[in-house]
Scaffold this motif. Sequence first.
Motif, PDB file in Angstrom:
ATOM      1  N   LEU A 219       0.838  -1.199   0.000  1.00 49.22           N
ATOM      2  CA  LEU A 219       0.000   0.000   0.000  1.00 49.22           C
ATOM      3  C   LEU A 219       0.875   1.251   0.000  1.00 49.22           C
ATOM      4  O   LEU A 219       1.718   1.429   0.876  1.00 49.22           O
ATOM      5  N   ILE A 220       0.672   2.117  -0.988  1.00 50.64           N
ATOM      6  CA  ILE A 220       1.431   3.367  -1.093  1.00 50.64           C
ATOM      7  C   ILE A 220       0.660   4.499  -0.427  1.00 50.64           C
ATOM      8  O   ILE A 220       1.181   5.223   0.407  1.00 50.64           O
ATOM      9  N   SER A 221      -0.617   4.650  -0.811  1.00 54.17           N
ATOM     10  CA  SER A 221      -1.425   5.743  -0.267  1.00 54.17           C
ATOM     11  C   SER A 221      -2.904   5.459  -0.491  1.00 54.17           C
ATOM     12  O   SER A 221      -3.266   4.581  -1.271  1.00 54.17           O
ATOM     13  N   THR A 222      -3.729   6.231   0.211  1.00 49.81           N
ATOM     14  CA  THR A 222      -5.175   6.187  -0.019  1.00 49.81           C
ATOM     15  C   THR A 222      -5.710   7.611  -0.042  1.00 49.81           C
ATOM     16  O   THR A 222      -5.129   8.515   0.564  1.00 49.81           O
ATOM     17  N   GLN A 223      -6.816   7.797  -0.737  1.00 50.44           N
ATOM     18  CA  GLN A 223      -7.579   9.037  -0.713  1.00 50.44           C
ATOM     19  C   GLN A 223      -9.004   8.638  -0.365  1.00 50.44           C
ATOM     20  O   GLN A 223      -9.573   7.735  -1.003  1.00 50.44           O
ATOM     21  N   GLN A 224      -9.573   9.293   0.641  1.00 49.90           N
ATOM     22  CA  GLN A 224     -10.917   8.970   1.106  1.00 49.90           C
ATOM     23  C   GLN A 224     -11.788  10.211   1.030  1.00 49.90           C
ATOM     24  O   GLN A 224     -11.332  11.307   1.339  1.00 49.90           O
ATOM     25  N   ASN A 225     -13.032  10.015   0.637  1.00 52.87           N
ATOM     26  CA  ASN A 225     -13.965  11.116   0.524  1.00 52.87           C
ATOM     27  C   ASN A 225     -15.359  10.580   0.851  1.00 52.87           C
ATOM     28  O   ASN A 225     -15.886   9.749   0.114  1.00 52.87           O
ATOM     29  N   PHE A 226     -15.934  11.034   1.968  1.00 46.57           N
ATOM     30  CA  PHE A 226     -17.252  10.575   2.394  1.00 46.57           C
ATOM     31  C   PHE A 226     -18.146  11.764   2.694  1.00 46.57           C
ATOM     32  O   PHE A 226     -17.671  12.809   3.125  1.00 46.57           O
ATOM     33  N   LYS A 227     -19.442  11.585   2.479  1.00 45.73           N
ATOM     34  CA  LYS A 227     -20.389  12.673   2.731  1.00 45.73           C
ATOM     35  C   LYS A 227     -21.476  12.206   3.701  1.00 45.73           C
ATOM     36  O   LYS A 227     -21.869  11.034   3.695  1.00 45.73           O
ATOM     37  N   ASN A 228     -21.925  13.139   4.524  1.00 44.28           N
ATOM     38  CA  ASN A 228     -23.025  12.921   5.463  1.00 44.28           C
ATOM     39  C   ASN A 228     -22.856  11.640   6.277  1.00 44.28           C
ATOM     40  O   ASN A 228     -23.746  10.800   6.324  1.00 44.28           O
TER      41      ASN A 228
END
Length: 184
Positions: A108-117
Amino acid sequence: MKTLIFLSVCVLWASIGQAQEITKLDEVKVKYSPLNADITQNGSVFTIKIKPRGVHEFVNNPIGFLNENFDIRKFINLVSHEEYESYSVELRSSKGFMVASYDGEGNLISTQQNFKNILMPRHLRLQVYNSYKGWDLIKNKYIASTKGIILDKAVYKLTLKNGNQKRNITFDALDKDYGVVANN
């Protein structure tokens, strides 16, 4: 009388015991598949869509959910006829998404997370409630990124409303005291 009851019970037990037949069943194989998702392929891009039953677990711990439900090394072996230098795995749900980047060996190099409400941590909810009495939270967004498994950036963006007034607030979730930046 006791003898009659005892004798009746013994006769009943013996008749039931003799009526039982032993049936040998064929072997059944049960496959456990913890990931409740659809996997789609578009060229060299694979997208995993989390079904509603797994959304809560995914939102609470995206990297843990990925590690429990997706084996990158098995995936690399599955597509071993192709030679990729890196892999990008995208998990999507109704609440948001996470993109995990791996090197060619599956690290695993990196993660990007994006969550709403989503449900914010309790201490953050209490801080917002105490700091902005009379304001209603109308939406929130959680944006995070990691380097490997170490959280590098974590931000909550909130939109509050009080009558005709709107206020955008950003909380740095990495800060112990949850630093606030307010935009009017």
